[in-house]
Enzyme design. Sequence first.
Site, PDB file in Angstrom:
ATOM      1  N   GLU A 181       0.816  -1.217   0.000  1.00 15.53           N
ATOM      2  CA  GLU A 181       0.000   0.000   0.000  1.00 15.53           C
ATOM      3  C   GLU A 181       0.851   1.268   0.000  1.00 15.53           C
ATOM      4  OE1 GLU A 181      -2.724  -1.118  -0.572  1.00 15.53           O
ATOM      5  OE2 GLU A 181      -3.153  -2.885   0.636  1.00 15.53           O
ATOM      6  N   ASP A 320      -1.303  -1.009 -10.484  1.00 13.45           N
ATOM      7  CA  ASP A 320      -1.536  -2.420 -10.193  1.00 13.45           C
ATOM      8  C   ASP A 320      -1.476  -3.188 -11.511  1.00 13.45           C
ATOM      9  OD1 ASP A 320      -1.863  -2.285  -7.452  1.00 13.45           O
ATOM     10  OD2 ASP A 320      -4.036  -2.050  -7.553  1.00 13.45           O
TER      11      ASP A 320
END
Length: 507
Positions: A181, A320
Amino acid sequence: MFSLVLHSHLPWLANHGRWPVGEEWLYQSWAATYLPVTDVLRRLAREGHTRMVTLGITPVLAAQLDDPHCLAGMHHWLGNWQLRAHEAAGMAEESYRALGAREHRAAGAALEMFETRWRHGGSPVLRELVDADAIELLGGPLAHPFQPLLDPRMREFSLTEGLHDAQTRWQHRPRGIWGPECGFTPGMETGYAAAGVEHFMVDGPALHGDTSLGRTVLDSDVVCFGRDLQVSYRVWSPKSGYPGHSAYRDFHTYCHDTGLKPSRVTGRAVPSEDKAPYDPELASLAVDRHVSDFVETIRRRLRSESARIGRDALVVAAFDTELFGHWWFEGPLFLERLLRALPEAGIEVGTLTDARDRGYVGGPVDLADSSWGSGKDWRVWAGDQVSDLVRLNDEVVRTTLDTLDKAHGGRALGAPVLRNRVHDQMLREALLTVSSDWAFMVSKDTAAAYARDRAHTHAHALREIADAVASGRDSAAVRLADGWNRADNLFPGLDARRLPGRHGGKS
């Protein structure tokens, strides 16, 4: 210089449900992203392209791509995809027959690729790309914990074991990591340096938007690279990003008879039943336009940032990996055309290691608490909506460390330290409990019930094993650990003996 960074991650899904959340998530991502993206990189590498992408693979995803159960499940899923396509090809509507034929060809190609290149797991596929100098691999901590909230001993153990896992799988120790994260708190750079990590990613706002160079963190030699939001959001923006173009395949619209996706986006306000059939030729034309636009966006950004800082600048676009294929069907095609177009346009391309080695590093920076989540702070993983999970994580980590400390403290002085699979399984379950994914899913209200259930399931496993250890019921502890290991058997190299001791050293 331009650097493309892709972060590949899914939580541990094996043996924890299938549909709608569970292994299906893994198999969809594998088919739509991991197979085609690695194939694109392999094909370009064979043409002589090198140092194209910095590719992060988290240990927990790498474990699933190598896991025999997951490999068998994926093979079954691909066969089922082909059967569903065969069914669509026999439907009455012409658009569905065309869809079925197209999907049948795609499923057949994916099956052939999987059976020939992936039959021994994902590690050989990735090693081939590393050996061809096509990519830089980034590692990370085991099970993807939100590191700023993790006990320092568990944080150190998770990171060093994650790097050890990477070395074992790929015969390659990553020089950099993608911290889960992009979470950071001051002092973590010291742990990174001790573990041999040379660089890591942060989100652009952590550097106050100045991502034109990597920056050393305080007085360490560890470099942080910031995601350039102005460039990255050109692709990955829910309001204006490329994947929302009307010609691209719609992610949300299904043929409920076959589970296939027959429609293009058509328009943001167009209901599913009114969307137009997907047209690959229209989508291909849109990809060409978006590749050209993105190349020009990078060129303009490089020029403006270089002029601003008075030297050659760095642009880092980070995403991502699952965006390319799973969420955005045309993503792998976009990547292939982009990676061809960039050098043709005269843009220098390299990995994060290249950026460091070529001198794209500025002066030191004092990083504050940060993440790439909502608000760029910790609210997703520490906010009121997940306060119960924060307490659960603290309890699980404390129970694990206390139990193992007492077990190790009772060992006779000078006695040999043998590996203990009960202790290993306790650490597995603790790390699976504190995975950042569960709090993220709850905060975003995405399969929140599944996420809470997963966190509490692993916490329960840890508690009952720890209780057996603490009460001296050794045979029960072994039985429980072995039972939970049948579901949670990832990270076979995890070794509890390497857990840092309470006062330094190993346990």
